[in-house]
Design an enzyme around this catalytic site. Structure first.
Site, PDB file in Angstrom:
ATOM      1  N   SER A 119       0.841  -1.202   0.000  1.00  0.00           N
ATOM      2  CA  SER A 119       0.000   0.000   0.000  1.00  0.00           C
ATOM      3  C   SER A 119       0.875   1.250   0.000  1.00  0.00           C
ATOM      4  O   SER A 119       0.438   2.301  -0.439  1.00  0.00           O
ATOM      5  CB  SER A 119      -0.864   0.070   1.253  1.00  0.00           C
ATOM      6  OG  SER A 119      -1.333  -1.169   1.645  1.00  0.00           O
ATOM      7  N   HIS A 140      -1.475  -2.673  -6.824  1.00  0.00           N
ATOM      8  CA  HIS A 140      -2.166  -2.341  -5.569  1.00  0.00           C
ATOM      9  C   HIS A 140      -3.660  -2.597  -5.727  1.00  0.00           C
ATOM     10  O   HIS A 140      -4.384  -1.788  -6.315  1.00  0.00           O
ATOM     11  CB  HIS A 140      -1.880  -0.869  -5.219  1.00  0.00           C
ATOM     12  CG  HIS A 140      -2.454  -0.430  -3.914  1.00  0.00           C
ATOM     13  ND1 HIS A 140      -2.830   0.853  -3.658  1.00  0.00           N
ATOM     14  CD2 HIS A 140      -2.712  -1.125  -2.773  1.00  0.00           C
ATOM     15  CE1 HIS A 140      -3.297   0.943  -2.426  1.00  0.00           C
ATOM     16  NE2 HIS A 140      -3.233  -0.241  -1.882  1.00  0.00           N
ATOM     17  N   GLU A 152      -4.281  -0.352  -8.872  1.00  0.00           N
ATOM     18  CA  GLU A 152      -3.297   0.679  -9.247  1.00  0.00           C
ATOM     19  C   GLU A 152      -2.038  -0.047  -9.692  1.00  0.00           C
ATOM     20  O   GLU A 152      -1.516  -0.876  -8.944  1.00  0.00           O
ATOM     21  CB  GLU A 152      -2.900   1.521  -8.025  1.00  0.00           C
ATOM     22  CG  GLU A 152      -3.821   2.641  -7.655  1.00  0.00           C
ATOM     23  CD  GLU A 152      -3.230   3.481  -6.521  1.00  0.00           C
ATOM     24  OE1 GLU A 152      -3.007   4.676  -6.725  1.00  0.00           O
ATOM     25  OE2 GLU A 152      -3.020   2.959  -5.407  1.00  0.00           O
ATOM     26  N   ASN A 191      -3.860   6.611  -2.063  1.00  0.00           N
ATOM     27  CA  ASN A 191      -3.600   7.071  -0.693  1.00  0.00           C
ATOM     28  C   ASN A 191      -3.108   8.517  -0.664  1.00  0.00           C
ATOM     29  O   ASN A 191      -3.351   9.233   0.299  1.00  0.00           O
ATOM     30  CB  ASN A 191      -2.603   6.141   0.006  1.00  0.00           C
ATOM     31  CG  ASN A 191      -3.290   4.857   0.441  1.00  0.00           C
ATOM     32  OD1 ASN A 191      -4.500   4.821   0.634  1.00  0.00           O
ATOM     33  ND2 ASN A 191      -2.528   3.794   0.572  1.00  0.00           N
TER      34      ASN A 191
HETATM   35  N1  NAD Z   1      -5.882  -5.120   4.048  1.00  0.00           N
HETATM   36  C1  NAD Z   1      -6.082  -4.161   3.144  1.00  0.00           C
HETATM   37  O1  NAD Z   1      -7.145  -3.502   3.120  1.00  0.00           O
HETATM   38  C2  NAD Z   1      -5.037  -3.871   2.096  1.00  0.00           C
HETATM   39  C3  NAD Z   1      -5.391  -3.117   0.955  1.00  0.00           C
HETATM   40  C4  NAD Z   1      -4.431  -2.892  -0.019  1.00  0.00           C
HETATM   41  C5  NAD Z   1      -3.137  -3.369   0.145  1.00  0.00           C
HETATM   42  N2  NAD Z   1      -2.796  -4.076   1.268  1.00  0.00           N
HETATM   43  C6  NAD Z   1      -1.415  -4.583   1.397  1.00  0.00           C
HETATM   44  O2  NAD Z   1      -1.410  -5.971   1.079  1.00  0.00           O
HETATM   45  C7  NAD Z   1      -0.400  -6.641   1.841  1.00  0.00           C
HETATM   46  C8  NAD Z   1      -1.030  -7.776   2.615  1.00  0.00           C
HETATM   47  O3  NAD Z   1      -2.053  -7.266   3.449  1.00  0.00           O
HETATM   48  P1  NAD Z   1      -3.149  -8.208   4.117  1.00  0.00           P
HETATM   49  O4  NAD Z   1      -4.183  -7.292   4.688  1.00  0.00           O
HETATM   50  O5  NAD Z   1      -3.568  -9.273   3.164  1.00  0.00           O
HETATM   51  O6  NAD Z   1      -2.291  -8.865   5.289  1.00  0.00           O
HETATM   52  P2  NAD Z   1      -2.658 -10.128   6.202  1.00  0.00           P
HETATM   53  O7  NAD Z   1      -2.082  -9.838   7.534  1.00  0.00           O
HETATM   54  O8  NAD Z   1      -4.118 -10.462   6.083  1.00  0.00           O
HETATM   55  O9  NAD Z   1      -1.850 -11.337   5.490  1.00  0.00           O
HETATM   56  C9  NAD Z   1      -0.466 -11.391   5.362  1.00  0.00           C
HETATM   57  C10 NAD Z   1      -0.089 -12.853   5.165  1.00  0.00           C
HETATM   58  O10 NAD Z   1       1.288 -12.931   4.793  1.00  0.00           O
HETATM   59  C11 NAD Z   1       1.811 -14.096   5.376  1.00  0.00           C
HETATM   60  N3  NAD Z   1       3.275 -14.050   5.372  1.00  0.00           N
HETATM   61  C12 NAD Z   1       4.112 -13.380   6.188  1.00  0.00           C
HETATM   62  N4  NAD Z   1       5.389 -13.604   5.830  1.00  0.00           N
HETATM   63  C13 NAD Z   1       5.363 -14.428   4.753  1.00  0.00           C
HETATM   64  C14 NAD Z   1       6.349 -15.012   3.909  1.00  0.00           C
HETATM   65  N5  NAD Z   1       7.637 -14.797   4.114  1.00  0.00           N
HETATM   66  N6  NAD Z   1       5.943 -15.816   2.902  1.00  0.00           N
HETATM   67  C15 NAD Z   1       4.635 -16.031   2.685  1.00  0.00           C
HETATM   68  N7  NAD Z   1       3.644 -15.505   3.433  1.00  0.00           N
HETATM   69  C16 NAD Z   1       4.018 -14.714   4.455  1.00  0.00           C
HETATM   70  C17 NAD Z   1       1.181 -14.135   6.762  1.00  0.00           C
HETATM   71  O11 NAD Z   1       1.282 -15.418   7.355  1.00  0.00           O
HETATM   72  C18 NAD Z   1      -0.259 -13.711   6.436  1.00  0.00           C
HETATM   73  O12 NAD Z   1      -1.063 -14.839   6.134  1.00  0.00           O
HETATM   74  C19 NAD Z   1       0.265  -5.569   2.706  1.00  0.00           C
HETATM   75  O13 NAD Z   1       1.395  -5.075   2.030  1.00  0.00           O
HETATM   76  C20 NAD Z   1      -0.807  -4.484   2.798  1.00  0.00           C
HETATM   77  O14 NAD Z   1      -0.286  -3.201   3.038  1.00  0.00           O
HETATM   78  C21 NAD Z   1      -3.728  -4.354   2.250  1.00  0.00           C
END
Ligand code: NAD
Length: 294
Positions: A119, A140, A152, A191
């Protein structure tokens, strides 16, 4: 390069959603996490979501079944060896993302496209740990991925035109609308614009100018927004929003992104929004009701 095999790193909220829509569009997807438990949880959620799409007639039962068949889960990074596209969606920590990209750089084909769903982290800094920064790009997506239309696409400093074109085609094939962020700036487009507005809205509440309800009402009825900025920040989480503002502020020193002090206090008090039951509004009854008095 034609993308056939997709490898998703991280089976959380975003990784699961990206896996689901890619598999529904017919791609062979391997989803990787560090343990079996998050993978099983993600598969359950994907099955639930596909079932809902099928029951609403948006896809057929057959398509839902085929989508599940298109997904493989693994805890091994080496399974990325034959991927044409990797989409990374691990926690938002630069050291972790760089570590993941270093590993991918070792196991993937040299022409494999490496995309990050970050993000706020710079695509250029993620690409810097790889031997092929021209293949690294930002994709994104927005949450919930199966519902939200936008992706994005972010160009890092060295991302090639071919890489951008390939992920634009991929995003289109999985049913997303795209915008291209031509320069790797903090906050990208969504953002950068959205957080400036949230910051101003929060500062107006902090200064006692208007209630959260009146600010949200203004933006909804005056500008046709579907949700107001305070409602949106309750949905995102005040802590997540504050960290995102800090990330842009730290890079740009632009005061428009300096998180208002009230946010620090709300985080300290556990008023994080929907996830803790209270933020700008009170959700403890299951409804969104006014909470802040001026
Ligand atoms: N949640 C949102 O609304 C949103 C929106 C846009 C972008 N993002 C971005 O997307 C990304 C993920 O967010 P999320 O909300 O899905 O997080 P989340 O916490 O739901 O999931 C992250 C996952 O990554 C796994 N993980 C950690 N280290 C790892 C590795 N080395 N190899 C494989 N898996 C691994 C964890 O076990 C977990 O299951 C982040 O960069 C976040 O900023 C999130």
């Amino acid at each position: 390069m034609a993308i056939k095999k997709v490898f998703v790193v991280g089976a959380g909220l975003m990784g699961g959603g990206i896996t689901q829509i890619s598999a529904t569009a017919g791609y062979q997807v391997t989803m990787r996490d560090i343990a079996q438990e998050p993978l099983d949880k993600a598969m359950k959620e994907i099955e639930r979501s596909l079932g809902k799409f099928a029951s609403k007639g948006k896809i057929t039962e057959e398509q839902a079944k085929q989508a599940i068949k298109n997904i493989t889960t693994t805890t091994e990074m080496s399974a990325a060896a034959d991927a044409d596209l990797v989409v990374e969606a691990v926690f938002e920590k630069i050291e972790l993302k760089q570590d993941v990209f270093k590993q991918l750089d070792e196991v993937c084909k040299p022409e494999c496209i490496l995309a990050s769903n970050t993000s706020a982290i710079s695509i250029t800094s993620i690409a810097s740990v790889t031997k092929h920064p021209e293949n690294v790009v930002g994709t994104h997506f927005f949450s919930p991925v199966p519902m939200m239309q936008l992706c994005e696409v972010i160009r890092g400093l060295q991302t090639s035109d071919e890489t951008v074109a390939a992920v634009l085609d991929f995003a289109k094939a999985i049913g997303k609308e795209t915008v291209v962020v031509q320069k790797d700036v903090a906050g990208f487009i969504a953002n950068r614009v959205g957080l400036a507005m949230s910051c101003v809205a929060i500062k107006l509440v902090e200064a006692g100018v208007a209630t959260p309800e009146d600010i949200d009402k203004t933006m909804k009825l005056g500008f046709g927004h579907r949700m107001g900025p305070l409602e949106t920040s309750d949905m995102t989480g005040i802590d997540i929003l504050m960290n995102a503002m800090k990330a842009i502020y730290n890079e740009t020193q632009d005061e428009r992104y300096a998180p208002p002090e009230i946010m620090q206090r709300m985080v300290a008090a556990g008023l994080l929004g929907r996830k803790t039951g209270k933020g700008w509004y009170d959700y403890s009854t299951g409804e969104q009701v006014a909470y802040w008095k001026l």
